[in-house]
Design a protein around this motif. Sequence first.
Motif, PDB file in Angstrom:
ATOM      1  N   ARG A   1     -41.928  65.021 110.219  1.00 11.82           N
ATOM      2  CA  ARG A   1     -41.302  64.276 109.123  1.00 11.82           C
ATOM      3  C   ARG A   1     -41.811  62.832 109.112  1.00 11.82           C
ATOM      4  N   PRO A   2     -43.119  62.650 108.961  1.00 11.84           N
ATOM      5  CA  PRO A   2     -43.689  61.293 109.045  1.00 11.84           C
ATOM      6  C   PRO A   2     -43.278  60.380 107.905  1.00 11.84           C
ATOM      7  N   THR A   3     -42.665  60.918 106.857  1.00  7.14           N
ATOM      8  CA  THR A   3     -42.264  60.091 105.721  1.00  7.14           C
ATOM      9  C   THR A   3     -40.882  59.475 105.897  1.00  7.14           C
ATOM     10  N   SER A   4     -40.235  59.728 107.019  1.00  2.00           N
ATOM     11  CA  SER A   4     -38.926  59.118 107.258  1.00  2.00           C
ATOM     12  C   SER A   4     -39.013  57.611 107.147  1.00  2.00           C
ATOM     13  N   LEU A   5     -38.083  57.021 106.423  1.00  2.04           N
ATOM     14  CA  LEU A   5     -38.068  55.572 106.245  1.00  2.04           C
ATOM     15  C   LEU A   5     -37.146  54.876 107.244  1.00  2.04           C
ATOM     16  N   ILE A   6     -36.233  55.627 107.847  1.00  2.00           N
ATOM     17  CA  ILE A   6     -35.338  55.008 108.833  1.00  2.00           C
ATOM     18  C   ILE A   6     -35.863  55.210 110.255  1.00  2.00           C
ATOM     19  N   ASN A   7     -36.855  56.082 110.392  1.00  2.00           N
ATOM     20  CA  ASN A   7     -37.520  56.321 111.682  1.00  2.00           C
ATOM     21  C   ASN A   7     -36.544  56.724 112.790  1.00  2.00           C
ATOM     22  N   ARG A   8     -35.561  57.491 112.428  1.00  2.00           N
ATOM     23  CA  ARG A   8     -34.610  58.043 113.392  1.00  2.00           C
ATOM     24  C   ARG A   8     -33.904  59.214 112.743  1.00  2.00           C
ATOM     25  N   PHE A   9     -33.186  59.973 113.532  1.00  2.00           N
ATOM     26  CA  PHE A   9     -32.345  61.018 112.978  1.00  2.00           C
ATOM     27  C   PHE A   9     -31.082  60.377 112.394  1.00  2.00           C
ATOM     28  N   SER A  10     -30.567  60.951 111.317  1.00  2.00           N
ATOM     29  CA  SER A  10     -29.265  60.531 110.806  1.00  2.00           C
ATOM     30  C   SER A  10     -28.170  61.041 111.738  1.00  2.00           C
ATOM     31  N   THR A  11     -27.029  60.406 111.684  1.00  2.00           N
ATOM     32  CA  THR A  11     -25.870  60.926 112.404  1.00  2.00           C
ATOM     33  C   THR A  11     -25.107  61.876 111.491  1.00  2.00           C
ATOM     34  N   THR A  12     -24.332  62.743 112.094  1.00  2.00           N
ATOM     35  CA  THR A  12     -23.510  63.650 111.289  1.00  2.00           C
ATOM     36  C   THR A  12     -22.492  62.863 110.469  1.00  2.00           C
ATOM     37  N   GLU A  13     -22.018  61.741 110.997  1.00  2.00           N
ATOM     38  CA  GLU A  13     -21.048  60.928 110.270  1.00  2.00           C
ATOM     39  C   GLU A  13     -21.677  60.328 109.012  1.00  2.00           C
ATOM     40  N   GLU A  14     -22.952  59.956 109.085  1.00  2.60           N
ATOM     41  CA  GLU A  14     -23.611  59.398 107.905  1.00  2.60           C
ATOM     42  C   GLU A  14     -23.695  60.424 106.783  1.00  2.60           C
ATOM     43  N   VAL A  15     -23.941  61.674 107.141  1.00  3.58           N
ATOM     44  CA  VAL A  15     -23.946  62.741 106.135  1.00  3.58           C
ATOM     45  C   VAL A  15     -22.530  62.957 105.603  1.00  3.58           C
ATOM     46  N   ALA A  16     -21.568  62.974 106.515  1.00  2.84           N
ATOM     47  CA  ALA A  16     -20.175  63.194 106.119  1.00  2.84           C
ATOM     48  C   ALA A  16     -19.679  62.110 105.168  1.00  2.84           C
ATOM     49  N   ASN A  17     -20.136  60.880 105.359  1.00  4.86           N
ATOM     50  CA  ASN A  17     -19.702  59.792 104.477  1.00  4.86           C
ATOM     51  C   ASN A  17     -20.040  60.080 103.018  1.00  4.86           C
ATOM     52  N   MET A  18     -21.230  60.641 102.773  1.00  3.16           N
ATOM     53  CA  MET A  18     -21.612  60.985 101.418  1.00  3.16           C
ATOM     54  C   MET A  18     -20.716  62.090 100.869  1.00  3.16           C
ATOM     55  N   VAL A  19     -20.427  63.075 101.717  1.00  2.02           N
ATOM     56  CA  VAL A  19     -19.588  64.192 101.273  1.00  2.02           C
ATOM     57  C   VAL A  19     -18.188  63.708 100.929  1.00  2.02           C
ATOM     58  N   VAL A  20     -17.620  62.870 101.780  1.00  2.00           N
ATOM     59  CA  VAL A  20     -16.282  62.337 101.516  1.00  2.00           C
ATOM     60  C   VAL A  20     -16.260  61.601 100.179  1.00  2.00           C
ATOM     61  N   TYR A  21     -17.270  60.783  99.934  1.00  2.00           N
ATOM     62  CA  TYR A  21     -17.313  60.066  98.655  1.00  2.00           C
ATOM     63  C   TYR A  21     -17.377  61.025  97.477  1.00  2.00           C
ATOM     64  N   VAL A  22     -18.278  62.003  97.544  1.00  2.00           N
ATOM     65  CA  VAL A  22     -18.479  62.867  96.378  1.00  2.00           C
ATOM     66  C   VAL A  22     -17.262  63.772  96.131  1.00  2.00           C
ATOM     67  N   CYS A  23     -16.412  63.919  97.144  1.00  2.00           N
ATOM     68  CA  CYS A  23     -15.175  64.687  96.969  1.00  2.00           C
ATOM     69  C   CYS A  23     -14.040  63.839  96.395  1.00  2.00           C
ATOM     70  N   SER A  24     -14.258  62.548  96.286  1.00  2.00           N
ATOM     71  CA  SER A  24     -13.187  61.629  95.904  1.00  2.00           C
ATOM     72  C   SER A  24     -13.007  61.524  94.399  1.00  2.00           C
ATOM     73  N   TYR A  25     -11.874  60.952  94.014  1.00  2.00           N
ATOM     74  CA  TYR A  25     -11.625  60.659  92.606  1.00  2.00           C
ATOM     75  C   TYR A  25     -12.660  59.670  92.074  1.00  2.00           C
ATOM     76  N   GLN A  26     -13.067  58.742  92.944  1.00  2.00           N
ATOM     77  CA  GLN A  26     -14.020  57.708  92.527  1.00  2.00           C
ATOM     78  C   GLN A  26     -15.365  58.291  92.109  1.00  2.00           C
ATOM     79  N   ALA A  27     -15.672  59.516  92.534  1.00  2.00           N
ATOM     80  CA  ALA A  27     -16.948  60.156  92.195  1.00  2.00           C
ATOM     81  C   ALA A  27     -16.814  61.100  91.000  1.00  2.00           C
TER      82      ALA A  27
END
Length: 264
Positions: free
Chosen positions: A219-245
């Motif tokens: 995955r040489p195109t990674s811009l953060i040059n590290r693995f994401s955390t599971t919490e970082e993925v979960a943050n997006m899911v929580v948002y998209v499940c919200s009324y605000q989304a």
Amino acid sequence: MKIDFTGRKAVVTGSTAGIGRAIAEGLARAGASVVINGRTEERVATALQELRAEFPDAEFAGVTADLATPEGSAALVAQVPDTDILVNNVGTAHLNNFFDQSDDEWLDLFQLNVMSGVRAARHYLPKMVERGRGRVVFISSESGLNIPRDMIDYGVSKAAMLAVSRGLAELVAGTGVTVNAVVPGPTNSEILSGWMKAMAVEQGITQAEAEQQFLKTARPTSLINRFSTTEEVANMVVYVCSYQASATTGAALRVDGGVVRSIG
């Protein structure tokens, strides 16, 4: 922005560990009543014990069911007939050689990664539409956009999830229900972290070094040059499940660390 799921129920499939577990934690932290799911009684019981200890004020329930089968999917909806939020997270991946794979291996992966979500959405979506509110999220992968040559079946299954998600969003347009996909990149999930640990042991290096080697070679195109955390993925899911989304639907929302070289 305060996200509040008080009075809402969420079903998160494949949530005893990894990304699914982080999603369950994020939803509970925001006040949701969360149903977790796993294939074995032991994993579900352990996860429930840990979650209840960490979130004593939250409400958790567990369903043991193998969602790769119609019977397992039926068991889930029998025990949890209705929900406000459905997160189709359950799935797996196997490194393989395309030319050595059998039809059954392809179909087994498709049953778990794709049909589990199809069956769950088929049951829960009509009730959400009837109420005029609800959230469905499919956890896809950047491998559905950049098909890996050593996991073609996995990439195809994750691409299929994107198609199902978009199609369902079209189907329920204008009802108040949203359907989206979240697209993680390399993440310190249970499966990928296990692969990195095994690689580190085999090569006599640290897991951090193994992860960097994977990023540079696969995955040489990674811009953060590290693995994401599971919490970082979960943050997006929580948002998209919200009324605000509420205006976000039919989307493929990337949490891929910039791996996919696209501005779309």
